[in-house]
Design a protein around this motif. Structure first.
Motif, PDB file in Angstrom:
ATOM      1  N   ILE A   8      50.131  60.645  45.447  1.00 58.03           N
ATOM      2  CA  ILE A   8      49.799  59.199  45.370  1.00 58.03           C
ATOM      3  C   ILE A   8      51.094  58.459  45.084  1.00 58.03           C
ATOM      4  O   ILE A   8      52.144  59.042  44.309  1.00 58.03           O
ATOM      5  N   SER A   9      51.558  57.096  45.645  1.00 60.39           N
ATOM      6  CA  SER A   9      52.693  56.491  45.128  1.00 60.39           C
ATOM      7  C   SER A   9      52.437  55.098  45.273  1.00 60.39           C
ATOM      8  O   SER A   9      51.551  54.499  45.964  1.00 60.39           O
ATOM      9  N   PHE A  10      52.860  54.231  44.605  1.00 57.14           N
ATOM     10  CA  PHE A  10      52.823  52.981  43.834  1.00 57.14           C
ATOM     11  C   PHE A  10      54.280  52.369  44.474  1.00 57.14           C
ATOM     12  O   PHE A  10      55.165  52.973  44.135  1.00 57.14           O
ATOM     13  N   SER A  11      54.063  50.997  44.965  1.00 55.53           N
ATOM     14  CA  SER A  11      55.378  50.321  45.345  1.00 55.53           C
ATOM     15  C   SER A  11      54.936  49.058  44.619  1.00 55.53           C
ATOM     16  O   SER A  11      54.040  48.186  45.207  1.00 55.53           O
ATOM     17  N   PHE A  12      55.538  48.554  43.581  1.00 52.27           N
ATOM     18  CA  PHE A  12      55.401  47.228  42.732  1.00 52.27           C
ATOM     19  C   PHE A  12      56.566  46.389  43.380  1.00 52.27           C
ATOM     20  O   PHE A  12      57.695  46.753  43.505  1.00 52.27           O
ATOM     21  N   HIS A  13      56.237  45.173  43.559  1.00 57.99           N
ATOM     22  CA  HIS A  13      57.281  44.012  43.712  1.00 57.99           C
ATOM     23  C   HIS A  13      56.813  42.741  43.142  1.00 57.99           C
ATOM     24  O   HIS A  13      55.932  42.324  42.905  1.00 57.99           O
ATOM     25  N   ASN A  14      57.958  42.336  42.334  1.00 58.19           N
ATOM     26  CA  ASN A  14      57.911  41.112  41.732  1.00 58.19           C
ATOM     27  C   ASN A  14      58.059  39.796  42.671  1.00 58.19           C
ATOM     28  O   ASN A  14      59.025  39.540  43.251  1.00 58.19           O
ATOM     29  N   ASP A  15      56.783  39.104  42.741  1.00 58.17           N
ATOM     30  CA  ASP A  15      56.727  37.949  43.685  1.00 58.17           C
ATOM     31  C   ASP A  15      57.061  36.613  42.946  1.00 58.17           C
ATOM     32  O   ASP A  15      57.480  35.508  43.696  1.00 58.17           O
ATOM     33  N   GLY A  16      57.477  36.583  41.618  1.00 59.01           N
ATOM     34  CA  GLY A  16      57.971  35.641  40.801  1.00 59.01           C
ATOM     35  C   GLY A  16      56.917  34.919  40.196  1.00 59.01           C
ATOM     36  O   GLY A  16      55.578  35.014  40.550  1.00 59.01           O
ATOM     37  N   LYS A  17      57.128  34.191  39.300  1.00 56.47           N
ATOM     38  CA  LYS A  17      56.042  33.239  38.421  1.00 56.47           C
ATOM     39  C   LYS A  17      54.759  34.267  37.939  1.00 56.47           C
ATOM     40  O   LYS A  17      53.836  34.012  37.974  1.00 56.47           O
ATOM     41  N   LYS A  18      55.297  35.443  37.240  1.00 60.59           N
ATOM     42  CA  LYS A  18      54.535  36.492  36.800  1.00 60.59           C
ATOM     43  C   LYS A  18      53.299  37.026  37.813  1.00 60.59           C
ATOM     44  O   LYS A  18      52.055  37.244  37.464  1.00 60.59           O
ATOM     45  N   HIS A  19      53.552  36.778  39.118  1.00 62.28           N
ATOM     46  CA  HIS A  19      52.790  37.564  40.066  1.00 62.28           C
ATOM     47  C   HIS A  19      53.597  38.757  40.437  1.00 62.28           C
ATOM     48  O   HIS A  19      54.664  38.768  40.857  1.00 62.28           O
ATOM     49  N   VAL A  20      52.725  39.974  40.411  1.00 63.43           N
ATOM     50  CA  VAL A  20      53.400  41.023  41.050  1.00 63.43           C
ATOM     51  C   VAL A  20      52.019  41.728  42.100  1.00 63.43           C
ATOM     52  O   VAL A  20      51.027  41.606  41.964  1.00 63.43           O
ATOM     53  N   SER A  21      52.844  42.190  43.265  1.00 58.01           N
ATOM     54  CA  SER A  21      52.118  42.623  44.316  1.00 58.01           C
ATOM     55  C   SER A  21      52.432  44.157  44.451  1.00 58.01           C
ATOM     56  O   SER A  21      53.458  44.708  43.979  1.00 58.01           O
ATOM     57  N   PHE A  22      51.335  44.953  44.647  1.00 56.95           N
ATOM     58  CA  PHE A  22      51.648  46.404  44.764  1.00 56.95           C
ATOM     59  C   PHE A  22      50.751  47.067  45.722  1.00 56.95           C
ATOM     60  O   PHE A  22      49.729  46.367  46.317  1.00 56.95           O
ATOM     61  N   LYS A  23      51.297  48.174  46.283  1.00 55.32           N
ATOM     62  CA  LYS A  23      50.727  48.949  47.606  1.00 55.32           C
ATOM     63  C   LYS A  23      50.387  50.466  46.993  1.00 55.32           C
ATOM     64  O   LYS A  23      51.409  50.970  46.148  1.00 55.32           O
ATOM     65  N   CYS A  24      49.372  50.929  46.904  1.00 60.83           N
ATOM     66  CA  CYS A  24      48.979  52.276  46.658  1.00 60.83           C
ATOM     67  C   CYS A  24      48.807  52.952  47.828  1.00 60.83           C
ATOM     68  O   CYS A  24      48.026  52.519  48.701  1.00 60.83           O
ATOM     69  N   THR A  25      49.375  54.185  47.998  1.00 62.18           N
ATOM     70  CA  THR A  25      49.205  54.938  49.434  1.00 62.18           C
ATOM     71  C   THR A  25      48.991  56.437  48.660  1.00 62.18           C
ATOM     72  O   THR A  25      49.663  56.794  47.675  1.00 62.18           O
ATOM     73  N   CYS A  32      45.747  50.706  49.789  1.00 63.15           N
ATOM     74  CA  CYS A  32      45.312  49.429  49.369  1.00 63.15           C
ATOM     75  C   CYS A  32      46.674  48.631  48.856  1.00 63.15           C
ATOM     76  O   CYS A  32      47.672  49.101  48.428  1.00 63.15           O
ATOM     77  N   PHE A  33      46.227  47.251  48.807  1.00 63.68           N
ATOM     78  CA  PHE A  33      47.387  46.359  48.513  1.00 63.68           C
ATOM     79  C   PHE A  33      46.559  45.303  47.638  1.00 63.68           C
ATOM     80  O   PHE A  33      45.592  44.770  47.936  1.00 63.68           O
ATOM     81  N   LYS A  34      46.941  45.094  46.624  1.00 66.37           N
ATOM     82  CA  LYS A  34      46.552  44.042  45.667  1.00 66.37           C
ATOM     83  C   LYS A  34      47.886  43.280  45.077  1.00 66.37           C
ATOM     84  O   LYS A  34      48.779  43.505  44.866  1.00 66.37           O
ATOM     85  N   ASP A  35      47.386  41.909  44.839  1.00 68.53           N
ATOM     86  CA  ASP A  35      48.120  41.095  44.030  1.00 68.53           C
ATOM     87  C   ASP A  35      47.659  40.699  42.778  1.00 68.53           C
ATOM     88  O   ASP A  35      46.656  40.397  42.376  1.00 68.53           O
ATOM     89  N   ASP A  83      36.423  34.861  37.001  1.00 67.79           N
ATOM     90  CA  ASP A  83      36.618  34.698  38.413  1.00 67.79           C
ATOM     91  C   ASP A  83      36.115  35.981  39.230  1.00 67.79           C
ATOM     92  O   ASP A  83      36.285  36.149  40.340  1.00 67.79           O
ATOM     93  N   LEU A  84      35.459  36.918  38.514  1.00 63.91           N
ATOM     94  CA  LEU A  84      34.990  38.138  38.872  1.00 63.91           C
ATOM     95  C   LEU A  84      36.012  39.167  39.716  1.00 63.91           C
ATOM     96  O   LEU A  84      35.792  39.653  40.487  1.00 63.91           O
ATOM     97  N   ASP A  85      37.173  38.911  38.863  1.00 61.32           N
ATOM     98  CA  ASP A  85      38.377  39.739  39.264  1.00 61.32           C
ATOM     99  C   ASP A  85      38.812  40.613  38.098  1.00 61.32           C
ATOM    100  O   ASP A  85      39.904  40.463  37.658  1.00 61.32           O
ATOM    101  N   GLU A  86      37.844  41.322  37.632  1.00 58.80           N
ATOM    102  CA  GLU A  86      38.057  42.250  36.611  1.00 58.80           C
ATOM    103  C   GLU A  86      39.284  43.404  37.095  1.00 58.80           C
ATOM    104  O   GLU A  86      38.993  43.880  38.007  1.00 58.80           O
ATOM    105  N   GLU A  87      40.244  43.394  36.227  1.00 60.73           N
ATOM    106  CA  GLU A  87      41.085  44.771  36.577  1.00 60.73           C
ATOM    107  C   GLU A  87      41.176  45.624  35.208  1.00 60.73           C
ATOM    108  O   GLU A  87      42.190  45.340  34.323  1.00 60.73           O
ATOM    109  N   PRO A  88      40.465  46.696  35.072  1.00 61.55           N
ATOM    110  CA  PRO A  88      40.473  47.318  33.774  1.00 61.55           C
ATOM    111  C   PRO A  88      41.562  48.373  33.807  1.00 61.55           C
ATOM    112  O   PRO A  88      42.041  48.643  32.603  1.00 61.55           O
TER     113      PRO A  88
END
Length: 174
Positions: free
Chosen positions: A41-58, A82-85, A98-103
């Motif tokens: 498994i590998s994760f790639s995190f990216h700071n998109d600014g304004k406390k938004h982080v996008s990441f890709k998991c493969t 998958c890709f998440k913001d 928002d029904l967007d729980e992120e446990p």
């Protein structure tokens, strides 16, 4: 493995590539327990600014799951892509609304174990077979019919099938 995203948030246009250790030796679903045979498994995190982080998991996780018909162990590979913001401005109450729980996210701490377990759960199949023509096990003695015929006599039909068996026996060639 807990991944702290605080330092990433401090860097403008920051990026982190992480290959976390998947420490679970087994994956539990309700009462079922499946051994973990391997993972990559590998994760790639990216700071998109304004406390938004996008990441890709493969990657992939290989579980040993019993065949649904014959109960022989089958190595089943779960592919994860998958890709998440992540919006770190939201509180946990806002995410629930928002029904967007992120446990897997607690403040700036990202729990990769919880995320991977959720992805495995989403990608598990309803039925796993050792092969498409699996014959299963004998209903009387439990012998694996893929390895050969069992020593049981032909199964006796239930009361509902006895009339059909009489018709077949009537036209049976001698």
């Amino acid at each position: 493995m807990l991944i702290d995203l605080y330092e990433l948030l401090q860097e403008e246009d920051g990026q982190r590539n992480i290959c976390p250790a998947f420490e679970a030796k087994e994956f539990k679903v309700n009462k079922e327990v499946y051994p973990v045979k391997g993972y990559n498994i590998s994760f790639s995190f990216h700071n998109d600014g304004k406390k938004h982080v996008s990441f890709k998991c493969t990657g992939e996780v290989t579980l040993q799951i019993p065949c649904d018909r014959c109960l022989e162990p089958v190595d089943y590979t779960v592919n994860i892509d998958c890709f998440k913001d992540l919006d770190l401005n939201k509180t946990s109450e806002e995410r629930i609304a928002d029904l967007d729980e992120e446990p897997y996210l607690n403040g700036t701490k990202f729990n990769s174990e919880v995320f991977i377990a959720n992805e495995i759960l989403v990608h598990l199949p309803m039925k796993v077979l050792c092969r498409t023509d699996c014959k299963g096990i004998c209903k009387r003695c439990g012998a694996n019919l893929n390895l050969g015929a069992c020593k049981c006599k032909d199964t006796e039909p239930g009361t509902g099938m006895s009339k059909i068996l009489d018709v077949f026996n009537q036209f049976k060639e001698v």
